[in-house]
Design a protein around this motif. Structure first.
Motif, short mmCIF file in Angstrom:
data_model
loop_
_atom_site.label_atom_id
_atom_site.label_comp_id
_atom_site.label_asym_id
_atom_site.label_seq_id
_atom_site.Cartn_x
_atom_site.Cartn_y
_atom_site.Cartn_z
N GLN A 1 -0.40 1.51 0.24
CA GLN A 1 -1.20 0.92 -0.83
C GLN A 1 -1.18 1.77 -2.09
OE1 GLN A 1 -5.16 -0.06 0.42
NE2 GLN A 1 -4.48 -2.08 1.01
N LYS A 2 -0.60 1.23 -3.13
CA LYS A 2 -0.74 1.79 -4.46
C LYS A 2 -1.77 0.90 -5.14
CE LYS A 2 2.66 3.31 -6.79
NZ LYS A 2 3.88 3.40 -7.59
N GLU A 3 -2.66 1.49 -5.89
CA GLU A 3 -3.75 0.72 -6.48
C GLU A 3 -3.25 -0.30 -7.50
OE1 GLU A 3 -6.94 3.12 -7.91
OE2 GLU A 3 -7.31 3.98 -5.93
N ILE A 4 -3.72 -1.51 -7.32
CA ILE A 4 -3.40 -2.60 -8.25
C ILE A 4 -3.95 -2.27 -9.64
CG2 ILE A 4 -3.82 -5.04 -8.78
CD1 ILE A 4 -3.97 -5.45 -5.67
N SER A 5 -5.14 -1.68 -9.67
CA SER A 5 -5.77 -1.38 -10.96
C SER A 5 -4.93 -0.45 -11.82
CB SER A 5 -7.17 -0.79 -10.75
OG SER A 5 -7.12 0.36 -9.94
N ASN A 6 -4.05 0.35 -11.23
CA ASN A 6 -3.17 1.21 -12.02
C ASN A 6 -2.21 0.40 -12.89
OD1 ASN A 6 -4.28 3.60 -11.05
ND2 ASN A 6 -2.79 3.81 -9.41
N LEU A 7 -1.92 -0.82 -12.47
CA LEU A 7 -1.04 -1.68 -13.27
C LEU A 7 -1.67 -2.04 -14.61
CD1 LEU A 7 0.24 -4.01 -10.42
CD2 LEU A 7 1.56 -2.24 -11.60
#
Length: 104
Positions: free
Chosen positions: A3-9
């Motif tokens: 899981q890479k954070e979606i919010s980082n996008l």
């Protein structure tokens, strides 16, 4: 998938459209988005709605379906949506840590 954070996008410079290639990826995205605090504009949690092949991320931590025009822009590889650069993110690639998660 890791899981890479979606919010980082949301730190990317442009309008982010997330490509969800299949049901497994779509459901994982919706669950992760909900866990991170995303909702739809009307406050509905992501897992309470169906996933779609393309969803837009908004800087206010909301999601929206892109509709017919958004699908056309995505498929036609439009450079911009309004005044913003259109960024196409392959969520499966992003979530697994691939460096080339932006679709050209």
């Amino acid at each position: 998938m890791s899981q890479k954070e979606i919010s980082n996008l949301l730190n990317l410079k442009g309008r982010v459209y997330v490509y969800l290639a299949d049901e497994e990826t779509g459901k994982q995205f919706m669950q992760q988005a909900e866990t991170e605090g995303f909702t739809f504009k009307d406050g509905v949690k992501p897992t309470q709605r169906d996933w779609d092949g393309i969803l837009a991320l908004n800087r206010d931590m909301t999601l929206n379906y892109v509709g017919f025009v958004g699908h056309m822009a995505f498929g036609a590889k439009a450079k911009k949506i309004g005044n913003e650069k259109l960024l196409r993110v392959d969520f499966k690639r992003y979530a697994t840590g691939e460096k080339r998660y932006l679709l050209k």
